[in-house]
Design a protein around this motif. Structure first.
Motif, PDB file in Angstrom:
ATOM      1  N   LEU A   1       0.826  -1.199   0.000  1.00 33.11           N
ATOM      2  CA  LEU A   1       0.000   0.000   0.000  1.00 33.11           C
ATOM      3  C   LEU A   1       0.866   1.257   0.000  1.00 33.11           C
ATOM      4  CD1 LEU A   1      -2.930   0.961   0.073  1.00 33.11           C
ATOM      5  CD2 LEU A   1      -2.750   1.012   2.560  1.00 33.11           C
ATOM      6  N   GLY A   2       1.912   1.249   0.795  1.00 31.47           N
ATOM      7  CA  GLY A   2       2.803   2.410   0.853  1.00 31.47           C
ATOM      8  C   GLY A   2       3.508   2.679  -0.466  1.00 31.47           C
ATOM      9  N   ILE A   3       4.020   1.635  -1.076  1.00 32.32           N
ATOM     10  CA  ILE A   3       4.698   1.797  -2.366  1.00 32.32           C
ATOM     11  C   ILE A   3       3.704   2.244  -3.435  1.00 32.32           C
ATOM     12  CG2 ILE A   3       5.889   0.575  -4.226  1.00 32.32           C
ATOM     13  CD1 ILE A   3       7.273  -1.102  -2.086  1.00 32.32           C
ATOM     14  N   GLY A   4       2.514   1.655  -3.422  1.00 29.21           N
ATOM     15  CA  GLY A   4       1.499   2.033  -4.407  1.00 29.21           C
ATOM     16  C   GLY A   4       1.101   3.489  -4.301  1.00 29.21           C
ATOM     17  N   ILE A   5       0.883   3.966  -3.086  1.00 28.00           N
ATOM     18  CA  ILE A   5       0.500   5.363  -2.896  1.00 28.00           C
ATOM     19  C   ILE A   5       1.658   6.298  -3.232  1.00 28.00           C
ATOM     20  CG2 ILE A   5      -0.137   7.063  -1.134  1.00 28.00           C
ATOM     21  CD1 ILE A   5      -1.897   4.892   0.119  1.00 28.00           C
ATOM     22  N   ALA A   6       2.877   5.903  -2.845  1.00 31.52           N
ATOM     23  CA  ALA A   6       4.046   6.741  -3.147  1.00 31.52           C
ATOM     24  C   ALA A   6       4.249   6.873  -4.655  1.00 31.52           C
ATOM     25  CB  ALA A   6       5.291   6.157  -2.494  1.00 31.52           C
ATOM     26  N   VAL A   7       4.132   5.767  -5.380  1.00 33.87           N
ATOM     27  CA  VAL A   7       4.303   5.816  -6.838  1.00 33.87           C
ATOM     28  C   VAL A   7       3.193   6.638  -7.470  1.00 33.87           C
ATOM     29  CG1 VAL A   7       4.243   4.386  -8.926  1.00 33.87           C
ATOM     30  CG2 VAL A   7       5.622   3.676  -6.983  1.00 33.87           C
ATOM     31  N   TRP A   8       1.983   6.498  -6.961  1.00 34.55           N
ATOM     32  CA  TRP A   8       0.842   7.239  -7.494  1.00 34.55           C
ATOM     33  C   TRP A   8       1.042   8.748  -7.303  1.00 34.55           C
ATOM     34  CZ3 TRP A   8      -4.571   7.548  -4.912  1.00 34.55           C
ATOM     35  CH2 TRP A   8      -5.481   8.087  -5.788  1.00 34.55           C
ATOM     36  N   VAL A   9       1.481   9.143  -6.099  1.00 34.94           N
ATOM     37  CA  VAL A   9       1.698  10.563  -5.822  1.00 34.94           C
ATOM     38  C   VAL A   9       2.862  11.102  -6.650  1.00 34.94           C
ATOM     39  CG1 VAL A   9       2.459  12.171  -4.019  1.00 34.94           C
ATOM     40  CG2 VAL A   9       0.661  10.512  -3.529  1.00 34.94           C
ATOM     41  N   LEU A  10       3.958  10.361  -6.724  1.00 34.85           N
ATOM     42  CA  LEU A  10       5.111  10.822  -7.500  1.00 34.85           C
ATOM     43  C   LEU A  10       4.794  10.894  -8.985  1.00 34.85           C
ATOM     44  CD1 LEU A  10       8.028   9.007  -5.669  1.00 34.85           C
ATOM     45  CD2 LEU A  10       7.462  11.434  -5.622  1.00 34.85           C
ATOM     46  N   ARG A  11       3.964   9.990  -9.457  1.00 36.82           N
ATOM     47  CA  ARG A  11       3.547  10.061 -10.865  1.00 36.82           C
ATOM     48  C   ARG A  11       2.649  11.272 -11.099  1.00 36.82           C
ATOM     49  NH1 ARG A  11      -0.495   6.780 -14.223  1.00 36.82           N
ATOM     50  NH2 ARG A  11       0.364   6.929 -16.307  1.00 36.82           N
ATOM     51  N   GLY A  12       1.822  11.586 -10.122  1.00 32.23           N
ATOM     52  CA  GLY A  12       0.965  12.777 -10.229  1.00 32.23           C
ATOM     53  C   GLY A  12       1.768  14.067 -10.256  1.00 32.23           C
ATOM     54  N   PHE A  13       2.869  14.098  -9.518  1.00 33.53           N
ATOM     55  CA  PHE A  13       3.739  15.280  -9.526  1.00 33.53           C
ATOM     56  C   PHE A  13       4.603  15.350 -10.770  1.00 33.53           C
ATOM     57  CE2 PHE A  13       3.603  15.413  -4.668  1.00 33.53           C
ATOM     58  CZ  PHE A  13       2.655  16.415  -4.663  1.00 33.53           C
ATOM     59  N   GLY A  14       4.614  14.300 -11.572  1.00 35.10           N
ATOM     60  CA  GLY A  14       5.392  14.302 -12.801  1.00 35.10           C
ATOM     61  C   GLY A  14       6.804  13.787 -12.634  1.00 35.10           C
TER      62      GLY A  14
END
Length: 64
Positions: A18-31
Protein backbone atom coordinates in the motif's frame (compact mmCIF):
# COMPACT_ATOMS: atom_id res chain seq x y z
CA UNK A 1 4.63 -21.31 11.10
CA UNK A 2 2.49 -19.88 13.88
CA UNK A 3 -0.67 -17.97 13.16
CA UNK A 4 0.61 -14.80 14.79
CA UNK A 5 3.84 -14.75 12.79
CA UNK A 6 1.97 -15.37 9.53
CA UNK A 7 -0.49 -12.61 10.36
CA UNK A 8 2.38 -10.22 11.16
CA UNK A 9 4.05 -11.01 7.83
CA UNK A 10 0.79 -10.48 5.93
CA UNK A 11 0.13 -7.20 7.73
CA UNK A 12 3.63 -5.95 6.97
CA UNK A 13 3.30 -6.99 3.32
CA UNK A 14 -0.02 -5.13 3.15
CA UNK A 15 1.62 -1.98 4.49
CA UNK A 16 4.55 -2.24 2.11
CA UNK A 17 2.40 -2.77 -0.98
CA UNK A 18 0.00 0.00 0.00
CA UNK A 19 2.80 2.41 0.85
CA UNK A 20 4.70 1.80 -2.37
CA UNK A 21 1.50 2.03 -4.41
CA UNK A 22 0.50 5.36 -2.90
CA UNK A 23 4.05 6.74 -3.15
CA UNK A 24 4.30 5.82 -6.84
CA UNK A 25 0.84 7.24 -7.49
CA UNK A 26 1.70 10.56 -5.82
CA UNK A 27 5.11 10.82 -7.50
CA UNK A 28 3.55 10.06 -10.87
CA UNK A 29 0.96 12.78 -10.23
CA UNK A 30 3.74 15.28 -9.53
CA UNK A 31 5.39 14.30 -12.80
CA UNK A 32 8.47 12.69 -11.27
CA UNK A 33 7.72 9.08 -12.21
CA UNK A 34 5.93 9.65 -15.49
CA UNK A 35 7.44 6.54 -17.08
CA UNK A 36 5.56 4.19 -14.72
CA UNK A 37 2.44 2.83 -16.43
CA UNK A 38 -0.90 3.06 -14.68
CA UNK A 39 -1.27 -0.72 -14.72
CA UNK A 40 1.68 -1.08 -12.36
CA UNK A 41 0.03 1.25 -9.87
CA UNK A 42 -3.22 -0.69 -10.10
CA UNK A 43 -1.38 -3.97 -9.56
CA UNK A 44 0.30 -2.61 -6.43
CA UNK A 45 -2.96 -1.30 -5.00
CA UNK A 46 -4.96 -4.41 -5.89
CA UNK A 47 -2.18 -6.59 -4.47
CA UNK A 48 -2.37 -4.63 -1.22
CA UNK A 49 -6.13 -5.12 -1.08
CA UNK A 50 -5.79 -8.86 -1.75
CA UNK A 51 -3.13 -9.25 0.95
CA UNK A 52 -5.28 -7.25 3.38
CA UNK A 53 -8.27 -9.51 2.75
CA UNK A 54 -6.08 -12.60 3.13
CA UNK A 55 -4.66 -11.24 6.39
CA UNK A 56 -8.16 -10.54 7.73
CA UNK A 57 -9.41 -13.98 6.70
CA UNK A 58 -6.40 -15.67 8.24
CA UNK A 59 -6.88 -13.80 11.51
CA UNK A 60 -10.64 -14.35 11.86
CA UNK A 61 -11.69 -17.47 10.00
CA UNK A 62 -8.71 -19.80 9.65
CA UNK A 63 -8.02 -21.29 13.05
CA UNK A 64 -5.13 -23.69 12.73
Amino acid sequence: MKQSSLNRILTQAFGVFLGIGIAVWVLRGFGILTFVPGGVIWLLLLGAIAIGILSYAQRTWWRF
